[in-house]
Design an enzyme around this catalytic site. Sequence first.
Site, PDB file in Angstrom:
ATOM      1  N   ASP A  28      -1.140  12.440   1.033  1.00 45.52           N
ATOM      2  CA  ASP A  28      -0.393  13.328   1.082  1.00 45.52           C
ATOM      3  C   ASP A  28       1.080  12.661  -0.289  1.00 45.52           C
ATOM      4  OD1 ASP A  28       0.799  15.692   0.448  1.00 45.52           O
ATOM      5  OD2 ASP A  28       1.483  15.960   2.610  1.00 45.52           O
ATOM      6  N   ARG A  41       3.765  15.557 -11.929  1.00 42.96           N
ATOM      7  CA  ARG A  41       3.072  15.455 -10.658  1.00 42.96           C
ATOM      8  C   ARG A  41       1.930  14.945 -10.613  1.00 42.96           C
ATOM      9  NH1 ARG A  41       3.379  18.622  -5.810  1.00 42.96           N
ATOM     10  NH2 ARG A  41       1.539  18.801  -6.320  1.00 42.96           N
ATOM     11  N   HIS A  45      -1.226  11.520  -8.515  1.00 40.85           N
ATOM     12  CA  HIS A  45      -2.015  11.451  -8.128  1.00 40.85           C
ATOM     13  C   HIS A  45      -2.624  10.317  -9.452  1.00 40.85           C
ATOM     14  CE1 HIS A  45      -1.919  15.063  -6.452  1.00 40.85           C
ATOM     15  NE2 HIS A  45      -1.380  15.701  -8.149  1.00 40.85           N
ATOM     16  N   THR A  74      -9.995  23.433  -0.175  1.00 39.37           N
ATOM     17  CA  THR A  74      -9.768  24.966  -0.607  1.00 39.37           C
ATOM     18  C   THR A  74      -8.822  25.647  -0.714  1.00 39.37           C
ATOM     19  OG1 THR A  74     -11.788  24.664   1.297  1.00 39.37           O
ATOM     20  CG2 THR A  74     -11.073  27.090  -0.277  1.00 39.37           C
ATOM     21  N   GLU A  75      -7.308  25.516  -0.176  1.00 37.34           N
ATOM     22  CA  GLU A  75      -5.937  25.874  -0.694  1.00 37.34           C
ATOM     23  C   GLU A  75      -5.730  25.093  -1.910  1.00 37.34           C
ATOM     24  OE1 GLU A  75      -7.089  24.800   2.405  1.00 37.34           O
ATOM     25  OE2 GLU A  75      -7.119  26.673   3.469  1.00 37.34           O
ATOM     26  N   TRP A  77      -7.008  25.138  -4.491  1.00 36.26           N
ATOM     27  CA  TRP A  77      -7.401  25.434  -5.478  1.00 36.26           C
ATOM     28  C   TRP A  77      -6.530  26.588  -6.206  1.00 36.26           C
ATOM     29  CZ3 TRP A  77     -11.528  23.853  -7.997  1.00 36.26           C
ATOM     30  CH2 TRP A  77     -12.992  22.788  -7.656  1.00 36.26           C
ATOM     31  N   LEU A 139     -19.592   0.388   5.174  1.00 35.51           N
ATOM     32  CA  LEU A 139     -18.499   1.335   5.523  1.00 35.51           C
ATOM     33  C   LEU A 139     -19.140   2.807   5.027  1.00 35.51           C
ATOM     34  CD1 LEU A 139     -15.387   2.586   6.025  1.00 35.51           C
ATOM     35  CD2 LEU A 139     -14.743   1.056   4.082  1.00 35.51           C
ATOM     36  N   GLU A 215      -6.057  10.671  17.424  1.00 29.78           N
ATOM     37  CA  GLU A 215      -5.050  10.327  17.916  1.00 29.78           C
ATOM     38  C   GLU A 215      -4.295  10.571  16.767  1.00 29.78           C
ATOM     39  OE1 GLU A 215      -3.374   9.243  20.922  1.00 29.78           O
ATOM     40  OE2 GLU A 215      -5.109   9.239  21.981  1.00 29.78           O
TER      41      GLU A 215
END
Length: 254
Positions: A28, A41, A45, A74-75, A77, A139, A215
């Site tokens: 974030d 913005r 990214h 989902t939000e 979108w 991994l 944690e």
Amino acid sequence: MKEEQASSAIIPPLDPTRLPRHIAVIMDGNGRWAKGKGLERIWGHRNAIQAVRDTLEGCAEAGVPYLTLYAFSTENWSRPQYEINALMELLVKTLRDELQDLQQKGVRLRAIGDLAALPSKCQAQLKESIEKTQGNTRLTVTLALSYSGRAEIVNAVQNLAQQVKEGKLEPTDIHADMIERHLFTSQLPDPELLIRTSGEMRLSNFLLWQMAYAEFYFTPVLWPDFRKAHLFDAIRSFQDRERRFGKTSEQISS
Ligand code: IPE
Ligand code: IPE
Ligand code: MG
């Protein structure tokens, strides 16, 4: 060289016997990173890829076998269409550009979420990257895309309800492990360490069921600035904690 020696003397090494088996990351702060530099913005990214590379490399190096990255909820979108388009294009480009690097690092790629909601180009590139890396074992990196923890649980409940309706299952036979087998993460151990960057302290609908005993580690560092040293700080913090799982401290230490 001198500097390196000095810093490694101060920073304690990771304890290889107490590594989290699975780290989950809420990546974030991209938008704020860009805004702080007077940029759109989208540039946040675009400048976040090195943080992903560093995190993968750090996990591989330390010996953490599972990493799950929250890349698009989902939000998300509901964001402006141009930002969604830019994110989807970036996803395709990054998957394509990084494929060789994933192979070299021994990374197996997976994805969870409502993948059918992604543009077909993304679905195709994801499918290719997943297939081409399926033999790697160092991994396992899972991308959460168009992901919602609640939707995942609803989906599991619907599957089980259908089995009850068909007479294949009794309601009293439904236990936690059965629900787990119907989640997207049925192949993964629960995350033991959750990292969220950018100073926000919430789950934002990420791995709600799986996070029961994770944690939590929150850092103000914005995702595009996150580097291997930050990852190791988070792992060190994890190693300093006593995980009690409901027991007393005395029970744990004896
Ligand atoms: C995280 O950064 C990336 C995605 C959610 C896709 P944000 O885009 O949420 O950045 P902030 O939180 O607005 O700074
Ligand atoms: C969570 O970040 C989703 C991802 C990192 C992909 P958001 O930036 O969308 O979360 P909120 O809206 O601040 O809770
Ligand atoms: Mg955000």
